[in-house]
Design an enzyme around this catalytic site. Structure first.
Site, PDB file in Angstrom:
ATOM      1  N   VAL A  78       0.835  -1.201   0.000  1.00 17.13           N
ATOM      2  CA  VAL A  78       0.000   0.000   0.000  1.00 17.13           C
ATOM      3  C   VAL A  78       0.868   1.248   0.000  1.00 17.13           C
ATOM      4  O   VAL A  78       0.435   2.323  -0.419  1.00 17.13           O
ATOM      5  CB  VAL A  78      -0.952  -0.011   1.216  1.00 17.13           C
ATOM      6  CG1 VAL A  78      -0.177   0.113   2.528  1.00 17.13           C
ATOM      7  CG2 VAL A  78      -1.977   1.097   1.106  1.00 17.13           C
ATOM      8  N   ALA A  79       2.096   1.145   0.489  1.00 16.74           N
ATOM      9  CA  ALA A  79       3.026   2.273   0.500  1.00 16.74           C
ATOM     10  C   ALA A  79       4.437   1.727   0.405  1.00 16.74           C
ATOM     11  O   ALA A  79       4.749   0.677   0.966  1.00 16.74           O
ATOM     12  CB  ALA A  79       2.857   3.104   1.773  1.00 16.74           C
ATOM     13  N   SER A 112      11.643   4.793   1.315  1.00 18.90           N
ATOM     14  CA  SER A 112      13.066   4.568   1.085  1.00 18.90           C
ATOM     15  C   SER A 112      13.630   3.447   1.941  1.00 18.90           C
ATOM     16  O   SER A 112      14.576   2.767   1.547  1.00 18.90           O
ATOM     17  CB  SER A 112      13.834   5.856   1.371  1.00 18.90           C
ATOM     18  OG  SER A 112      13.570   6.308   2.693  1.00 18.90           O
ATOM     19  N   ILE A 113      13.065   3.222   3.133  1.00 17.41           N
ATOM     20  CA  ILE A 113      13.603   2.242   4.062  1.00 17.41           C
ATOM     21  C   ILE A 113      12.801   0.942   4.066  1.00 17.41           C
ATOM     22  O   ILE A 113      13.355  -0.145   4.224  1.00 17.41           O
ATOM     23  CB  ILE A 113      13.645   2.825   5.491  1.00 17.41           C
ATOM     24  CG1 ILE A 113      14.565   4.054   5.526  1.00 17.41           C
ATOM     25  CG2 ILE A 113      14.095   1.799   6.507  1.00 17.41           C
ATOM     26  CD1 ILE A 113      16.010   3.745   5.251  1.00 17.41           C
ATOM     27  N   GLN A 169       8.587  -1.048   3.072  1.00 16.47           N
ATOM     28  CA  GLN A 169       7.279  -0.943   2.443  1.00 16.47           C
ATOM     29  C   GLN A 169       6.237  -1.622   3.325  1.00 16.47           C
ATOM     30  O   GLN A 169       6.566  -2.437   4.179  1.00 16.47           O
ATOM     31  CB  GLN A 169       7.280  -1.533   1.037  1.00 16.47           C
ATOM     32  CG  GLN A 169       7.502  -3.018   0.925  1.00 16.47           C
ATOM     33  CD  GLN A 169       7.637  -3.456  -0.539  1.00 16.47           C
ATOM     34  OE1 GLN A 169       8.161  -2.726  -1.387  1.00 16.47           O
ATOM     35  NE2 GLN A 169       7.165  -4.652  -0.848  1.00 16.47           N
ATOM     36  N   VAL A 170       4.968  -1.265   3.093  1.00 17.77           N
ATOM     37  CA  VAL A 170       3.882  -1.684   3.984  1.00 17.77           C
ATOM     38  C   VAL A 170       2.836  -2.462   3.203  1.00 17.77           C
ATOM     39  O   VAL A 170       2.433  -2.059   2.101  1.00 17.77           O
ATOM     40  CB  VAL A 170       3.233  -0.460   4.664  1.00 17.77           C
ATOM     41  CG1 VAL A 170       2.070  -0.896   5.561  1.00 17.77           C
ATOM     42  CG2 VAL A 170       4.266   0.312   5.476  1.00 17.77           C
ATOM     43  N   ASP A 228      10.035  12.866  11.618  1.00 20.18           N
ATOM     44  CA  ASP A 228       9.942  12.593  10.175  1.00 20.18           C
ATOM     45  C   ASP A 228       8.543  12.959   9.697  1.00 20.18           C
ATOM     46  O   ASP A 228       7.848  12.157   9.071  1.00 20.18           O
ATOM     47  CB  ASP A 228      10.240  11.117   9.916  1.00 20.18           C
ATOM     48  CG  ASP A 228      10.729  10.870   8.490  1.00 20.18           C
ATOM     49  OD1 ASP A 228      11.032  11.862   7.789  1.00 20.18           O
ATOM     50  OD2 ASP A 228      10.792   9.707   8.070  1.00 20.18           O
TER      51      ASP A 228
END
Length: 520
Positions: A125-126, A129-130, A132-133, A282
């Site tokens: 879903v997203a 840079s570090i 993903q979900v 962030d």
């Protein structure tokens, strides 16, 4: 060799995407424009400059993507087309394959995916840079979000950090102005933050702490962690349902008060910084959503807790005093605080630094507060500080970056946002809580457990101290110590009797006046 190869990759990427042309285009001197024309020979780019910059940052990896995310929130400092394109870095970085994500989840928990979840969405879903979900559903029906770390991240980041450390060392060696900026210390701070972000268990712990801190504020929601499904590479958390804060039109259509939303964001930030000393560092739009559920309508939803900032009580007090001095246009106080904190050499003249700060700030403060850009003020102050050898404080770099993020986010929501007017009452209330009886009582209650343990031990500690003194210095020093103690006791007794006599005299005078008024 890894250092040299990485440097070559960076230089090739700059040349391939024409970033040198972008940099030279902002320099108006004739020799720079001549150099630009020479470097453009034989090169043509079909894509717009914003797209080229975004693709170059994606190609260079996570550290450069982070840099682009920060830049994307500064729409008052960047051309609109560049800022719009960089905003895609916030949650639309190209994902890694779903099969690899599945493999990492199964390896982290030692069980097949089907045993862990009732369902698991292979499509992320997203993608950032570090990590993903993916969305998933637990066996008991609860909806969750599964965050999976990008594979091979540690080696890439270590290579880039090694390059940054070497560049920082060169800057400190060859530039006196560069040494003042403490580039190696700043890189060390960045190193710490990035490696913390690579440990997802640490991120889960950060989220749990932030959730506790924000419970009574009713302005922001933080997902709950499922600790039995958390590892250094995969964490599972409560699924949060909201609208990305960047989708202003959708929020307005749903009935969200956009101006209040912008003010709430500033309140959340200053509460985390000055009340808790523990803040989400962030806060770009990709990590912020807004709830449309009836019971939590209009609340912020915070995501991604890999980077958290902390401040000591000394840091908080110093920052609050600086902000209030700026609000009150008390530039002498700003100069005194800089000298007292050690930011500038102690021999610096207060009046000279005060004059320099006034010259930077007055042109901005003479405009309406809503038109003041904190980013522009900070940049001017930074330029002025060179002549006073102001030292950049690495422990506050993260706070400065987050403050710029908050301002950029607030201005995106409400161009009329008065950041200063929103923050000033909060800071004044916070400062009032730090002085007087409430602050004393709070500190006393905090230290009470320690006092309760220490007071019963005082006679024994005094006896041990006297015994040690006698052993070291003999009877003569012990007798001298006893005489000093007796002299001190007589002085204290005299002061007590004097205070009692003074109070008695006041009481008798008051009674005499009362009798006189009554005609007695």
């Amino acid at each position: 060799m890894r250092f040299v190869s990485r440097l070559l990759v960076i230089l090739w990427t700059v040349w391939r995407f024409g970033l040198d042309d972008l940099a030279l285009s902002g320099l108006r001197r004739r020799r720079f424009q001549l150099l630009r024309r020479l470097t453009r020979l034989g090169r043509r780019w079909r894509q717009p400059r914003g797209v080229r910059l975004r693709l170059a940052l994606e190609h260079l990896g996570p550290i450069f993507v982070k840099f682009g995310q920060v830049l994307s929130t500064r729409r008052d400092l960047l051309p609109a087309d560049v800022a719009l394109e960089l905003a895609k870095l916030q949650d639309r970085v190209p994902p890694f394959p779903a099969a690899l994500s599945r493999e990492m989840v199964e390896r982290a928990f030692g069980r097949p995916l089907e045993e862990l979840f009732a369902s698991f969405d292979a499509e992320p879903v997203a993608s950032a840079s570090i990590a993903q979900v993916h969305f998933a559903t637990l066996k008991d029906g609860r909806e969750v979000a599964v965050k999976v770390l990008r594979p091979g991240m540690l080696d890439v980041i270590d290579d880039d950090l090694a390059l940054m450390r070497q560049l920082a060392a060169w800057i400190e060696r060859f530039s006196a102005d560069g040494r003042r900026l403490k580039p190696r210390e700043v890189v060390a701070e960045f190193d710490t933050y990035l490696h913390d972000e690579l440990d997802l268990v640490r991120e889960a712990a950060n989220a749990a702490q932030l959730r506790r801190n924000m419970e009574g504020l009713d302005l922001v929601m933080v997902p709950e962690m499922h600790w039995d499904l958390c590892s250094s590479e995969v964490i599972v958390m409560e699924r949060m349902k909201g609208v990305p804060i960047s989708q202003r039109a959708v929020l307005e259509q749903a009935g969200i008060d956009i101006k209040k939303l912008a003010r709430d964001g500033v309140t959340i930030f200053f509460t985390q910084v000055f009340r808790d000393g523990f803040f989400h560092a962030d806060m770009h739009p990709g990590n912020i959503q807004v709830s449309l559920a009836p019971e939590t309508f209009g609340r912020y939803i915070a995501l991604d807790f890999g980077i958290i900032g902390t401040l000591t009580e000394v840091d908080k007090d110093y920052l609050a005093q600086n902000f209030i001095a700026f609000f009150q246009r008390d530039y002498k106080r700003v100069a005194e605080l800089h000298i007292a904190s050690g930011w500038v050499p102690p021999e610096t003249r207060v009046d000279s630094l005060e004059s320099a700060v006034r010259a930077v700030c007055e042109p901005h403060f003479d405009r309406p507060l809503k038109d003041i850009s904190l980013g522009q003020v900070l940049m001017r102050l930074f330029q002025t500080s060179r002549r006073f050898n102001v030292e950049i404080q690495p422990q506050l770099v993260l706070l400065q970056k987050t403050l710029l993020n908050v301002e950029g986010l607030g201005r995106q929501l409400d161009p009329e946002l008065d950041l200063w007017a929103t923050a000033k009452p909060f800071l004044e209330r916070w400062m009032n809580d730090q002085v007087g009886w409430p602050a004393f009582n709070k500190q006393l209650m905090k230290e009470a457990p320690r006092f309760a343990q220490l007071i019963p031990e005082l006679p024994r500690l005094l006896h041990d101290a006297l015994k040690q003194q006698a052993q070291r210095g003999g009877d003569a020093e012990l007798r001298a110590l006893v005489r000093e103690l007796r002299s001190t006791n007589r002085l204290l007794s005299g002061l007590l009797w004097g205070a009692a006599g003074f109070a008695l005299g006041i009481m008798l005078a008051w009674l005499a006046l009362r009798f006189h008024d009554l005609g007695l």
